[in-house]
Each structure stands twice: as structure tokens, then as C-alpha cells.
Design an enzyme around this catalytic site. Structure first.
Site, PDB file in Angstrom:
ATOM      1  N   GLU A   1      35.246  17.740  16.134  1.00  0.00           N
ATOM      2  CA  GLU A   1      34.956  19.164  16.415  1.00  0.00           C
ATOM      3  C   GLU A   1      33.477  19.356  16.722  1.00  0.00           C
ATOM      4  OE1 GLU A   1      37.168  20.777  17.368  1.00  0.00           O
ATOM      5  OE2 GLU A   1      38.236  21.996  15.919  1.00  0.00           O
TER       6      GLU A   1
ATOM      7  N   THR B   1      33.807  27.257  23.365  1.00  0.00           N
ATOM      8  CA  THR B   1      33.645  27.607  21.954  1.00  0.00           C
ATOM      9  C   THR B   1      32.161  27.730  21.608  1.00  0.00           C
ATOM     10  OG1 THR B   1      35.703  26.533  21.380  1.00  0.00           O
ATOM     11  CG2 THR B   1      34.160  26.865  19.589  1.00  0.00           C
TER      12      THR B   1
HETATM   13  N1  HSE Z   1      36.646  29.232  14.043  1.00  0.00           N
HETATM   14  C1  HSE Z   1      36.287  28.710  15.321  1.00  0.00           C
HETATM   15  C2  HSE Z   1      35.646  29.807  16.152  1.00  0.00           C
HETATM   16  C3  HSE Z   1      37.501  28.179  16.001  1.00  0.00           C
HETATM   17  O1  HSE Z   1      36.204  30.902  16.175  1.00  0.00           O
HETATM   18  O2  HSE Z   1      34.600  29.572  16.741  1.00  0.00           O
HETATM   19  C4  HSE Z   1      37.257  27.586  17.348  1.00  0.00           C
HETATM   20  O3  HSE Z   1      38.502  27.204  17.896  1.00  0.00           O
END
Ligand code: HSE
Length: 305
Positions: A128, A180
Site C-alpha cells: 500500500e 489515492t
Molecule cells: N482509507 C484510504 C483512503 C483508502 O481513503 O485514502 C484508499 O483506498
């Protein structure tokens, strides 16, 4: 056993109000990963899809997760990985987590379950980090544990599996790009106390709603006063999708992970299909291409096939 093939599920992180701490796994789509132990040092990566993902282990989500595992596994030299992704990178339904969780789950099977699920989450979070610049477990944990998971803490890891009722999930993935890392960068670093109070009320009530199988409470608690107002501007049609899907019976929903996908929860399959049609109608009108998935919460997580 020297070679294994597994399925790794898509996931919905945040579940609206639980930024970085809540997530659930989906029964589809999923990625297929074949992993074997190799005499060669490191991780050899073969991509059998059209996504052009990096094959250099350090730059690849799967590679980074496996390298973290190898560091604690001196008994083997390396792995050979064949990855076939069905979950589009950048979709907001945990594509990178499916890769990272899937490879460490497969590796653990080849190592006769040497590691705990929490260890696997720890290794997979390195993947990640490659994808979004930070370690977060709200896609990884449900991909490994299945069902709805709550991440109380990542340092040290404290993951709680929540016993949720069967829920139907409709996802629309507008074919636009939201990274992201960008969707995290635009977030405010400070929040108002009154918003924090509302948010933690919703998170606690959502978890209570899941545990008590209280569908009305689940619906009422799917509210995000902190992240959604900032991120939803990146997703055309978001407000209309949310409003119209609730009008036809969805319990509620919001941005899936960091977007651009939007998800809605429904109590039965029929409503989930109606919700899909509403979503399709809105995106046809807007003129943005999309993909939809109608599925249920996956209780199992990664599995050997
Ligand atoms: N919790 C993370 C975000 C998940 O919202 O940035 C990314 O898939």
C-alpha cells in the site's frame, strides 16, 4: 507444495464515516495470483493483464509486500509471481490491496501458515505504501480476514472483525482517474470538534448497526462530514447518485475508498439491481463511461482456488 493459485477480493475502504479504519471485502471482482517459491533471490513478476504495472519488485505493490515477508523468512530465497488483475488499478475498490494481500496470503500457504493474519497485514501494508505513499490497512485487512473489519490501530496492529449481516453492494466505477495519493493530499489536516463528534458518533453507531443487524441504524450512520465533502467534488454526479439511490431503497453509501467508485448498500438483491440502474442512468446522462458491480460482502477474504 511449491506453487499455489489464489483469488484476492476487491474491497471497500472507509465505509463512508470510518476513514482509514473500516472496510469490507466484496465477492466480486477479484484478482487471480499464482505464486511459487523460487531459488532465485528476490521476486520475479509476470503480469498477465493489460495494466502495464511495474515488474521491478521494489516498485511493484506485490513485490514490496513479498520483499517485506522475505526479510523475515530466511529459509527461502524468493518467489515467482504471475498476476492477472481484474480489479482496475485506481478504481477505489482496493486494487493495490488485492495484489498486496493476495501475494502474502499465497506465500503464507506455501510456508505452511507460518504467519498470523496480523503478520500478513503488516507485510501487505508495504505494498500500500508503494501505491499511495502511506501504510493503511482498511483495504488489506478485509481482503485477508474477509467480512467487515475495524482497524483500531496500525502501530501496533489491532484488527477486529465485525459480525455484519448479509448486505448487498452496488458499485459504480466511473472511468475517470483519482489517485489515492492526490485524494489524500487534498484533505484538511485539522477538523472542527463538532464535526469530529458527529463522525465518531456515526462510526460507533455503524459498528453497532452491523453487530445488531439494525439496518436502519446502518443507513443513518453512513454519513461522513469530514472526508466526503472534500473528495466528492472530484467525482461527477456524486450527490445525485447518493440522493437517487437512497430514494429507491438503498440503505446508504458514499465514496468507495478514495474514489472514484461509489458504493451503495442494500438489504436485498432486488434493491441492489434497482440501485445499479439508477447509477447507470445518471452516468449515461452525464456522459462518463463506467463499470458496475452488483455483489455481496465477502466473508472469507483471499482463498485458494
Ligand atoms: N482509507 C484510504 C483512503 C483508502 O481513503 O485514502 C484508499 O483506498
Amino acid at each position: 507444495m511449491n506453487k499455489i493459485t489464489i483469488h484476492s477480493p476487491a474491497t471497500v475502504a472507509n465505509i463512508v464515516c470510518g476513514f482509514d479504519i473500516l472496510g469490507f471485502a466484496l465477492n466480486k471482482p477479484n484478482d487471480t495470483i499464482t505464486l511459487s517459491i523460487s531459488d532465485k533471490v528476490g521476486v520475479e513478476i509476470i503480469n498477465e493483464d493489460d495494466f502495464n504495472l511495474p515488474t521491478q519488485a521494489e516498485d511493484n505493490v506485490c513485490g514490496a509486500a513479498l520483499l517485506a515477508l522475505l526479510e523475515e523468512t530466511p529459509e527461502i530465497n524468493g518467489f515467482k509471481l504471475i498476476s492477472k488483475k481484474n480489479i482496475k488499478p485506481g478504481s477505489g475498490i482496493g486494487s493495490s490491496a488485492a495484489s498486496a494481500a493476495g501475494v502474502v496470503f499465497a506465500a503464507n500457504k506455501l510456508l505452511n501458515n507460518k504467519y498470523t493474519n496480523a503478520d500478513l497485514v503488516r507485510f501487505a501494508m508495504n505494498g500500500e505504501k508503494v501505491a499511495s505513499g502511506v501504510k493503511h490497512a482498511d483495504n488489506i485487512a478485509p481482503a485477508i480476514y474477509g467480512g467487515v473489519t475495524l482497524i483500531r490501530s496500525i502501530h501496533p496492529l489491532d484488527i477486529i472483525k465485525i459480525n455484519a449481516p448479509e448486505l448487498h453492494v452496488t458499485v459504480i466505477h466511473p472511468q475517470i482517474e483519482v489517485r489515492t495519493s492526490d485524494a489524500r493530499q487534498i484533505l484538511k489536516q485539522n477538523i472542527l470538534l463538532k464535526n469530529a463528534i458527529k463522525q465518531w458518533g456515526n462510526i460507533a453507531a455503524l459498528v453497532a448497526g452491523f453487530i445488531n443487524h439494525d439496518y436502519d441504524l446502518i443507513g443513518r450512520s453512513l454519513e461522513d462530514v469530514i472526508i466526503e465533502p472534500v473528495r466528492s467534488i472530484l467525482i461527477p454526479g456524486f450527490d445525485e447518485v447518493k440522493k437517487k439511490c437512497k430514494e429507491v431503497g438503498a440503505l446508504g453509501g458514499g465514496i468507495s475508498g478514495s474514489g472514484p467508485s461509489i458504493f451503495m448498500l442494500s438489504q436485498n438483491a432486488n434493491t441492489a439491481r434497482v440501485v445499479e440502474n439508477v447509477m447507470k442512468g445518471i452516468y449515461n446522462k452525464i456522459g462518463v463511461d463506467f463499470q458496475t458491480h452488483v455483489t455481496t460482502i465477502n466473508q472469507e477474504g483471499c482463498k485458494v482456488i
